[in-house]
Design a protein around this motif. Sequence first.
Motif, PDB file in Angstrom:
ATOM      1  N   PHE A  67      60.078 -29.570 -49.341  1.00 29.81           N
ATOM      2  CA  PHE A  67      59.651 -30.690 -50.060  1.00 29.81           C
ATOM      3  C   PHE A  67      60.646 -31.782 -49.766  1.00 29.81           C
ATOM      4  O   PHE A  67      61.917 -31.546 -49.824  1.00 29.81           O
ATOM      5  CB  PHE A  67      59.282 -30.494 -51.442  1.00 29.81           C
ATOM      6  CG  PHE A  67      58.064 -29.807 -51.410  1.00 29.81           C
ATOM      7  CD1 PHE A  67      56.720 -30.584 -51.711  1.00 29.81           C
ATOM      8  CD2 PHE A  67      58.003 -28.246 -51.443  1.00 29.81           C
ATOM      9  CE1 PHE A  67      55.392 -29.822 -51.687  1.00 29.81           C
ATOM     10  CE2 PHE A  67      56.789 -27.508 -51.520  1.00 29.81           C
ATOM     11  CZ  PHE A  67      55.376 -28.280 -51.621  1.00 29.81           C
ATOM     12  N   THR A  68      60.445 -33.099 -49.718  1.00 30.25           N
ATOM     13  CA  THR A  68      61.326 -34.029 -49.555  1.00 30.25           C
ATOM     14  C   THR A  68      62.083 -34.393 -50.884  1.00 30.25           C
ATOM     15  O   THR A  68      61.589 -33.807 -51.962  1.00 30.25           O
ATOM     16  CB  THR A  68      60.767 -35.472 -49.226  1.00 30.25           C
ATOM     17  OG1 THR A  68      59.892 -35.689 -49.919  1.00 30.25           O
ATOM     18  CG2 THR A  68      60.169 -35.247 -47.772  1.00 30.25           C
ATOM     19  N   SER A  69      62.982 -35.248 -50.743  1.00 30.15           N
ATOM     20  CA  SER A  69      63.923 -35.200 -52.066  1.00 30.15           C
ATOM     21  C   SER A  69      63.119 -36.193 -53.268  1.00 30.15           C
ATOM     22  O   SER A  69      63.750 -36.229 -54.259  1.00 30.15           O
ATOM     23  CB  SER A  69      65.160 -35.863 -51.758  1.00 30.15           C
ATOM     24  OG  SER A  69      65.952 -35.144 -50.963  1.00 30.15           O
ATOM     25  N   GLY A  70      62.343 -36.790 -52.784  1.00 35.26           N
ATOM     26  CA  GLY A  70      61.500 -37.676 -53.902  1.00 35.26           C
ATOM     27  C   GLY A  70      62.350 -38.697 -54.268  1.00 35.26           C
ATOM     28  O   GLY A  70      62.182 -39.357 -55.379  1.00 35.26           O
ATOM     29  N   THR A  71      63.350 -39.310 -53.400  1.00 36.28           N
ATOM     30  CA  THR A  71      64.069 -40.559 -53.830  1.00 36.28           C
ATOM     31  C   THR A  71      63.166 -41.760 -53.738  1.00 36.28           C
ATOM     32  O   THR A  71      63.446 -42.556 -54.769  1.00 36.28           O
ATOM     33  CB  THR A  71      65.142 -40.649 -52.798  1.00 36.28           C
ATOM     34  OG1 THR A  71      65.696 -39.396 -52.242  1.00 36.28           O
ATOM     35  CG2 THR A  71      66.106 -41.670 -52.889  1.00 36.28           C
ATOM     36  N   THR A  72      62.297 -41.883 -53.040  1.00 30.59           N
ATOM     37  CA  THR A  72      61.536 -43.210 -53.153  1.00 30.59           C
ATOM     38  C   THR A  72      60.253 -42.842 -53.556  1.00 30.59           C
ATOM     39  O   THR A  72      59.255 -43.935 -53.692  1.00 30.59           O
ATOM     40  CB  THR A  72      61.378 -43.634 -51.469  1.00 30.59           C
ATOM     41  OG1 THR A  72      60.813 -42.528 -50.677  1.00 30.59           O
ATOM     42  CG2 THR A  72      62.492 -43.748 -50.812  1.00 30.59           C
ATOM     43  N   GLY A  73      59.682 -41.893 -53.839  1.00 33.88           N
ATOM     44  CA  GLY A  73      58.215 -41.759 -54.674  1.00 33.88           C
ATOM     45  C   GLY A  73      58.222 -40.154 -54.789  1.00 33.88           C
ATOM     46  O   GLY A  73      58.993 -39.294 -54.624  1.00 33.88           O
TER      47      GLY A  73
ATOM     48  N   GLN B 236      66.564 -36.524 -41.695  1.00 32.13           N
ATOM     49  CA  GLN B 236      65.524 -36.291 -42.860  1.00 32.13           C
ATOM     50  C   GLN B 236      64.775 -34.923 -42.966  1.00 32.13           C
ATOM     51  O   GLN B 236      64.705 -34.469 -41.735  1.00 32.13           O
ATOM     52  CB  GLN B 236      64.436 -37.521 -42.788  1.00 32.13           C
ATOM     53  CG  GLN B 236      64.938 -38.759 -42.416  1.00 32.13           C
ATOM     54  CD  GLN B 236      63.705 -39.895 -42.154  1.00 32.13           C
ATOM     55  OE1 GLN B 236      62.924 -39.652 -41.445  1.00 32.13           O
ATOM     56  NE2 GLN B 236      63.640 -40.726 -43.019  1.00 32.13           N
ATOM     57  N   THR B 237      64.337 -34.738 -44.090  1.00 30.47           N
ATOM     58  CA  THR B 237      63.425 -33.623 -44.020  1.00 30.47           C
ATOM     59  C   THR B 237      62.291 -33.631 -42.892  1.00 30.47           C
ATOM     60  O   THR B 237      62.191 -32.552 -42.099  1.00 30.47           O
ATOM     61  CB  THR B 237      62.513 -33.616 -45.163  1.00 30.47           C
ATOM     62  OG1 THR B 237      63.284 -33.813 -46.418  1.00 30.47           O
ATOM     63  CG2 THR B 237      61.968 -32.138 -45.685  1.00 30.47           C
ATOM     64  N   GLU B 238      61.675 -34.700 -42.688  1.00 27.84           N
ATOM     65  CA  GLU B 238      60.744 -34.884 -41.558  1.00 27.84           C
ATOM     66  C   GLU B 238      61.610 -34.531 -40.210  1.00 27.84           C
ATOM     67  O   GLU B 238      60.830 -34.061 -39.205  1.00 27.84           O
ATOM     68  CB  GLU B 238      60.230 -36.069 -41.469  1.00 27.84           C
ATOM     69  CG  GLU B 238      59.489 -36.741 -42.535  1.00 27.84           C
ATOM     70  CD  GLU B 238      60.141 -37.176 -43.915  1.00 27.84           C
ATOM     71  OE1 GLU B 238      61.275 -36.959 -43.772  1.00 27.84           O
ATOM     72  OE2 GLU B 238      59.597 -37.873 -44.886  1.00 27.84           O
TER      73      GLU B 238
HETATM   74  P1  ATP Z   1      61.684 -38.869 -50.186  1.00 27.40           P
HETATM   75  O1  ATP Z   1      60.999 -38.953 -48.827  1.00 27.40           O
HETATM   76  O2  ATP Z   1      60.838 -38.102 -51.156  1.00 27.40           O
HETATM   77  O3  ATP Z   1      61.717 -40.307 -50.896  1.00 27.40           O
HETATM   78  P2  ATP Z   1      64.220 -38.492 -49.344  1.00 27.40           P
HETATM   79  O4  ATP Z   1      64.092 -39.502 -48.164  1.00 27.40           O
HETATM   80  O5  ATP Z   1      65.481 -38.848 -50.088  1.00 27.40           O
HETATM   81  O6  ATP Z   1      63.348 -38.576 -50.319  1.00 27.40           O
HETATM   82  P3  ATP Z   1      65.292 -36.408 -47.775  1.00 27.40           P
HETATM   83  O7  ATP Z   1      64.396 -36.049 -46.442  1.00 27.40           O
HETATM   84  O8  ATP Z   1      65.984 -35.171 -48.345  1.00 27.40           O
HETATM   85  O9  ATP Z   1      64.343 -37.090 -48.754  1.00 27.40           O
HETATM   86  O10 ATP Z   1      66.401 -37.502 -47.287  1.00 27.40           O
HETATM   87  C1  ATP Z   1      66.350 -38.207 -45.854  1.00 27.40           C
HETATM   88  C2  ATP Z   1      66.969 -39.522 -46.374  1.00 27.40           C
HETATM   89  O11 ATP Z   1      68.290 -39.299 -46.943  1.00 27.40           O
HETATM   90  C3  ATP Z   1      66.828 -40.555 -45.155  1.00 27.40           C
HETATM   91  O12 ATP Z   1      65.760 -41.085 -44.909  1.00 27.40           O
HETATM   92  C4  ATP Z   1      67.958 -41.601 -45.514  1.00 27.40           C
HETATM   93  O13 ATP Z   1      67.437 -42.453 -46.349  1.00 27.40           O
HETATM   94  C5  ATP Z   1      69.078 -40.797 -46.451  1.00 27.40           C
HETATM   95  N1  ATP Z   1      70.026 -40.288 -45.430  1.00 27.40           N
HETATM   96  C6  ATP Z   1      70.246 -38.934 -45.141  1.00 27.40           C
HETATM   97  N2  ATP Z   1      71.503 -39.178 -44.402  1.00 27.40           N
HETATM   98  C7  ATP Z   1      72.060 -40.334 -44.247  1.00 27.40           C
HETATM   99  C8  ATP Z   1      73.233 -40.812 -43.756  1.00 27.40           C
HETATM  100  N3  ATP Z   1      74.166 -39.988 -43.210  1.00 27.40           N
HETATM  101  N4  ATP Z   1      73.127 -42.175 -44.194  1.00 27.40           N
HETATM  102  C9  ATP Z   1      72.333 -42.832 -44.754  1.00 27.40           C
HETATM  103  N5  ATP Z   1      71.355 -42.199 -45.255  1.00 27.40           N
HETATM  104  C10 ATP Z   1      70.899 -41.075 -45.190  1.00 27.40           C
END
Ligand code: ATP
Length: 582
Positions: free
Chosen positions: A216-222, A361-363
């Motif tokens: 599961f993604t981090s939920g930063t954007t939704g 990213q998780t993706e």
């Molecule tokens: P969600 O997709 O649910 O909003 P999330 O994008 O935070 O959550 P993750 O897949 O854990 O979930 O995080 C990936 C994101 O983290 C990237 O898309 C980016 O925005 C940020 N990120 C990761 N590494 C870096 C980095 N080195 N510099 C800037 N941003 C980063």
Amino acid sequence: MMIKPIFNKVLAENANLVNYAQAKTQPPPRCTQPKGLSSGGINIGYEAVDRHLGTPFEDKVALRWISKKDQIVELSYHQLSKQSSAFGSLLNQLGLASGSRIFSLIGRRPELYIAALGTLKAGCVFTPLFSAFGPEPIRSRMEIGEANVVVTTVSLYRKKLKSWWRELPHLKAILLVDGNPDNEEGCFDFHLLMGSADPQYPTARTLPEDTALLHFTSGTTGKPKGVLHVHQAVEHHLLSAFYALDLKPTDTYWCTADPGWVTGTTYGIIAPLCIGVTMIVDEAEFDAERWYKILQDQHVTVWYTAPTAIRMLMKAGDTLPCQFDLTALRFMASVGEPLNPEAVEWSNRVLKMPFHDNWWQTETGGIMIANYPSEPIKPGSMGQPLPGIEAAIIIDDEQGHLVEASTPMTIGELAVRAGWPSMFRGYLNQAEKYAQCFNGEWYLSGDLAMMDEDGYFWFVGRKDDLIKSSGHLIGPFEVESVLMEHPAVAEVGVIGIPDPVAGQLVKAFVALKPGISADDDLRQALLGLARKRLGAAVAPKEIAFRTNLPKTRSGKIMRRLLKARELGLPEGDTSTLESDEQ
Ligand code: ATP
Ligand code: MG
């Protein structure tokens, strides 16, 4: 859409395809094929542990676990292989077929590693959850992920699962790693079952495209999305750790990521074991002194952590690390959020070594862009794409088509050419959303960035976080990095707030270092610093002081929450929010 594997095993065999010169290093170790698997078979669990059997690595310590109370438990590659096979056999005894979904809800304990690897070796799908989640986020993820088994502890079970788990039609068994005192139906003592399980249980004949991981993604954007990865991903796990983390079998490696998110699996379990390192696993939560002590006592050579932890170390002061011998350390990397240039400068000055930022990213399943060990670091830049990975900045042309930006330092969406092995193969139950991530050959990341003339990528912000003020496009990261330069500042989150004249105005939320109190002089000093460095158009118009900033459990600042609170809007999904003080 056709997905062309461009970065598969062939790369390791055909050096012409890979720009090794770029990495300035020897060719990477190769993925092998599970013995006895049909041609084309590949299994992450096998690659991580079993392939070391019969080699000089067999009796090497794979995992050194430090408990909260400083008890140390070691597992060799041989032991990890046998115990993970036994876990596979245990799943089989419970009647689970390959493809079953095995969830973990535990902190960093040896059983987590055994369960994760055993799940993969059994051909089942592994999903880790943050043990700090409340019952609701756990339930919703288990529901949509159709969990069949959960590996957890008695106390987490009682607090977070007990009252509802029987309502989930797919959930068949709870495996408790610290006994089964309540002896309830459906609950099992993990170690008791392991005692009668078969340590020779054969690894499943998984194929490259078989699903291995659901994260599961981090939920930063939704709302967090369920991201699916396949066994072929291991090729990129291994190669990226080699290129971007400089991992070698001789290393003692420490990845501080929580097992609840993707870094904790890719670089906290799979990649380091594939390479053959000794991994340090600390059960305890962040504590600056403890961390420096672990680096010292365990002779950690390669360390992978996150900006939020680095900022906490900075907050703990410059003299603390001087009390420890950190000379074993030779490489440090950071991921998860933008790494402010100030943090690189700090580590250079205080730890006598820079943090290497990398992006993924998780993706993407693994590191895509990195400040290589062998290339100069550009502080504030995420670095360059890994060998075999093609990244670009995609913009709208005047006809409304998405095209690659041809001028350096153009802001656009960061995209990666589709087809690398650890590319996600879907969002769980969200086929349309998955399709929307691709445009032609490009995977669109949702992050905004720029590329300079040397091919280094610079993070600007999330697409959702971009601020448009009086015709300027302002990335929060740029503003945050400047404010971070002020010695009083520990953390910053920047958002745009609506303004009838400018469209949006920049507002900064600032958390200060311990012992520093917020007053108007400091506010003016920060505003002055920002104006001087960024110009009046880009500098914040407002600064609000807070004790802490809202963050996800994976340590990312939740700017959308700062914004929703500022505007009095609904907060949306807060399932991954760590408690935060205003
Ligand atoms: P969600 O997709 O649910 O909003 P999330 O994008 O935070 O959550 P993750 O897949 O854990 O979930 O995080 C990936 C994101 O983290 C990237 O898309 C980016 O925005 C940020 N990120 C990761 N590494 C870096 C980095 N080195 N510099 C800037 N941003 C980063
Ligand atoms: Mg995301």
